[in-house]
Motif scaffolding. Structure first.
Motif, PDB file in Angstrom:
ATOM      1  N   VAL A  75     -42.616  25.450   1.393  1.00  0.00           N
ATOM      2  CA  VAL A  75     -42.543  25.359   2.850  1.00  0.00           C
ATOM      3  C   VAL A  75     -43.391  24.184   3.344  1.00  0.00           C
ATOM      4  N   PRO A  76     -42.791  23.268   4.097  1.00  0.00           N
ATOM      5  CA  PRO A  76     -43.587  22.174   4.675  1.00  0.00           C
ATOM      6  C   PRO A  76     -44.354  22.684   5.892  1.00  0.00           C
ATOM      7  N   VAL A  77     -45.639  22.415   5.937  1.00  0.00           N
ATOM      8  CA  VAL A  77     -46.469  22.830   7.071  1.00  0.00           C
ATOM      9  C   VAL A  77     -47.193  21.633   7.650  1.00  0.00           C
ATOM     10  N   THR A  78     -47.562  21.749   8.902  1.00  0.00           N
ATOM     11  CA  THR A  78     -48.362  20.748   9.579  1.00  0.00           C
ATOM     12  C   THR A  78     -49.756  21.323   9.769  1.00  0.00           C
ATOM     13  N   VAL A  79     -50.753  20.629   9.251  1.00  0.00           N
ATOM     14  CA  VAL A  79     -52.145  21.056   9.382  1.00  0.00           C
ATOM     15  C   VAL A  79     -52.829  20.102  10.344  1.00  0.00           C
ATOM     16  N   THR A  80     -53.297  20.640  11.465  1.00  0.00           N
ATOM     17  CA  THR A  80     -54.041  19.842  12.419  1.00  0.00           C
ATOM     18  C   THR A  80     -55.413  20.474  12.615  1.00  0.00           C
ATOM     19  N   GLY A  81     -56.384  19.647  12.741  1.00  0.00           N
ATOM     20  CA  GLY A  81     -57.748  20.127  12.935  1.00  0.00           C
ATOM     21  C   GLY A  81     -58.430  19.389  14.055  1.00  0.00           C
ATOM     22  N   SER A  82     -59.578  19.916  14.463  1.00  0.00           N
ATOM     23  CA  SER A  82     -60.323  19.263  15.531  1.00  0.00           C
ATOM     24  C   SER A  82     -60.857  17.908  15.079  1.00  0.00           C
ATOM     25  N   GLU A  83     -61.037  17.741  13.771  1.00  0.00           N
ATOM     26  CA  GLU A  83     -61.441  16.453  13.213  1.00  0.00           C
ATOM     27  C   GLU A  83     -60.573  16.168  11.996  1.00  0.00           C
ATOM     28  N   ASP A  84     -60.287  14.905  11.764  1.00  0.00           N
ATOM     29  CA  ASP A  84     -59.432  14.517  10.648  1.00  0.00           C
ATOM     30  C   ASP A  84     -60.110  14.796   9.312  1.00  0.00           C
ATOM     31  N   ALA A  85     -59.313  15.168   8.340  1.00  0.00           N
ATOM     32  CA  ALA A  85     -59.708  15.295   6.938  1.00  0.00           C
ATOM     33  C   ALA A  85     -60.756  16.377   6.669  1.00  0.00           C
ATOM     34  N   ILE A  86     -60.939  17.319   7.574  1.00  0.00           N
ATOM     35  CA  ILE A  86     -61.850  18.434   7.303  1.00  0.00           C
ATOM     36  C   ILE A  86     -61.104  19.529   6.538  1.00  0.00           C
ATOM     37  N   PHE A  87     -59.876  19.844   6.957  1.00  0.00           N
ATOM     38  CA  PHE A  87     -59.107  20.937   6.366  1.00  0.00           C
ATOM     39  C   PHE A  87     -57.986  20.398   5.482  1.00  0.00           C
ATOM     40  N   SER A  88     -57.775  21.069   4.365  1.00  0.00           N
ATOM     41  CA  SER A  88     -56.610  20.772   3.536  1.00  0.00           C
ATOM     42  C   SER A  88     -56.029  22.104   3.069  1.00  0.00           C
ATOM     43  N   ALA A  89     -54.712  22.195   3.103  1.00  0.00           N
ATOM     44  CA  ALA A  89     -54.024  23.423   2.728  1.00  0.00           C
ATOM     45  C   ALA A  89     -53.241  23.205   1.445  1.00  0.00           C
ATOM     46  N   SER A  90     -53.261  24.213   0.571  1.00  0.00           N
ATOM     47  CA  SER A  90     -52.450  24.146  -0.641  1.00  0.00           C
ATOM     48  C   SER A  90     -50.985  24.377  -0.263  1.00  0.00           C
ATOM     49  N   GLU A  91     -50.082  24.114  -1.199  1.00  0.00           N
ATOM     50  CA  GLU A  91     -48.658  24.323  -0.938  1.00  0.00           C
ATOM     51  C   GLU A  91     -48.369  25.804  -0.707  1.00  0.00           C
ATOM     52  N   ILE A  92     -47.406  26.060   0.163  1.00  0.00           N
ATOM     53  CA  ILE A  92     -46.914  27.420   0.362  1.00  0.00           C
ATOM     54  C   ILE A  92     -45.600  27.498  -0.386  1.00  0.00           C
ATOM     55  N   SER A  93     -45.635  28.080  -1.582  1.00  0.00           N
ATOM     56  CA  SER A  93     -44.461  28.134  -2.453  1.00  0.00           C
ATOM     57  C   SER A  93     -44.056  29.572  -2.713  1.00  0.00           C
ATOM     58  N   PHE A  94     -42.755  29.819  -2.665  1.00  0.00           N
ATOM     59  CA  PHE A  94     -42.179  31.121  -2.976  1.00  0.00           C
ATOM     60  C   PHE A  94     -41.292  30.983  -4.204  1.00  0.00           C
ATOM     61  N   ASP A  95     -41.415  31.912  -5.139  1.00  0.00           N
ATOM     62  CA  ASP A  95     -40.491  31.970  -6.268  1.00  0.00           C
ATOM     63  C   ASP A  95     -39.189  32.607  -5.798  1.00  0.00           C
ATOM     64  N   ASP A  96     -38.120  32.414  -6.559  1.00  0.00           N
ATOM     65  CA  ASP A  96     -36.833  33.016  -6.231  1.00  0.00           C
ATOM     66  C   ASP A  96     -36.985  34.538  -6.221  1.00  0.00           C
ATOM     67  N   GLY A  97     -36.629  35.168  -5.109  1.00  0.00           N
ATOM     68  CA  GLY A  97     -36.718  36.616  -4.980  1.00  0.00           C
ATOM     69  C   GLY A  97     -38.049  37.116  -4.444  1.00  0.00           C
ATOM     70  N   ALA A  98     -39.047  36.263  -4.342  1.00  0.00           N
ATOM     71  CA  ALA A  98     -40.367  36.676  -3.843  1.00  0.00           C
ATOM     72  C   ALA A  98     -40.369  36.663  -2.313  1.00  0.00           C
ATOM     73  N   THR A  99     -41.011  37.668  -1.724  1.00  0.00           N
ATOM     74  CA  THR A  99     -41.105  37.735  -0.266  1.00  0.00           C
ATOM     75  C   THR A  99     -42.525  37.501   0.243  1.00  0.00           C
ATOM     76  N   GLU A 100     -43.497  37.393  -0.653  1.00  0.00           N
ATOM     77  CA  GLU A 100     -44.888  37.210  -0.248  1.00  0.00           C
ATOM     78  C   GLU A 100     -45.585  36.238  -1.183  1.00  0.00           C
ATOM     79  N   THR A 101     -46.453  35.415  -0.625  1.00  0.00           N
ATOM     80  CA  THR A 101     -47.247  34.485  -1.410  1.00  0.00           C
ATOM     81  C   THR A 101     -48.569  34.230  -0.686  1.00  0.00           C
ATOM     82  N   THR A 102     -49.492  33.622  -1.373  1.00  0.00           N
ATOM     83  CA  THR A 102     -50.759  33.255  -0.751  1.00  0.00           C
ATOM     84  C   THR A 102     -50.955  31.746  -0.858  1.00  0.00           C
ATOM     85  N   PHE A 103     -51.761  31.217   0.027  1.00  0.00           N
ATOM     86  CA  PHE A 103     -52.137  29.811  -0.020  1.00  0.00           C
ATOM     87  C   PHE A 103     -53.576  29.707   0.450  1.00  0.00           C
TER      88      PHE A 103
END
Length: 161
Positions: A75-103
């Motif tokens: 899943v492509p996500v947009t990460v915005t923060g109050s300051e640049d380059a403070i936050f980084s998010a890992s990929e949100i990936s789902f396997d075939d048939g999976a309904t839940e994942t963590t990032f």
């Protein structure tokens, strides 16, 4: 007196009919994408006041779910923060048939005493519903702060989802 009564009836009828109009300004809303995966962020367990030891990693784990479990997707996500380059998010990936994942969202460069806010949003309508009650984004604030302690310095993190 009877004339006034009939005059009032006519006046009320005039206002009632004048209030109705054939205003054709209705425009239909945008439709949902065919085959939308329905990715959303459920209520998060870590949406509370947290205190982390400075030795602990500055990482938060969030859950993402989807309603359509067909296909393996990232899943492509947009990460915005109050300051640049403070936050980084890992990929949100789902396997075939999976309904839940963590990032994970990391903020290793957050400075003590400064409040940072972060917003993670799914903007592509192929992955998230436009309408409905399921959240297509998650927002939180982080404030690393020292607390007076005889044994250690702590970081306090406040979250709101």
């Amino acid at each position: 007196m009877k004339a006034i009564k009939y005059f009032l009836y006519a006046l009320i009828a005039t206002f009632v009919f004048a209030g109705c109009s054939d205003d054709p300004t209705y425009t239909r809303g945008e439709s949902e994408a065919d085959g939308c995966y329905g990715v959303y962020f459920p209520s998060q367990d870590n949406a509370a006041d947290l205190e982390l030891d400075p030795a602990d990693p500055t990482v938060l784990t969030f859950t993402a779910m989807r309603t359509n479990d067909a296909d393996a997707i990232t899943v492509p996500v947009t990460v915005t923060g109050s300051e640049d380059a403070i936050f980084s998010a890992s990929e949100i990936s789902f396997d075939d048939g999976a309904t839940e994942t963590t990032f994970q969202v990391s903020f290793p460069d957050a400075e003590i005493g400064t409040t940072y806010s972060c917003n993670i949003q799914i903007e592509d309508k192929k992955y998230a519903f436009i309408y409905g009650e399921k959240a297509s984004g998650v927002s939180f604030s982080v404030t690393p702060a020292t607390t007076a302690s005889a044994t250690s310095t702590r970081r306090s993190i406040w979250l709101r989802c």
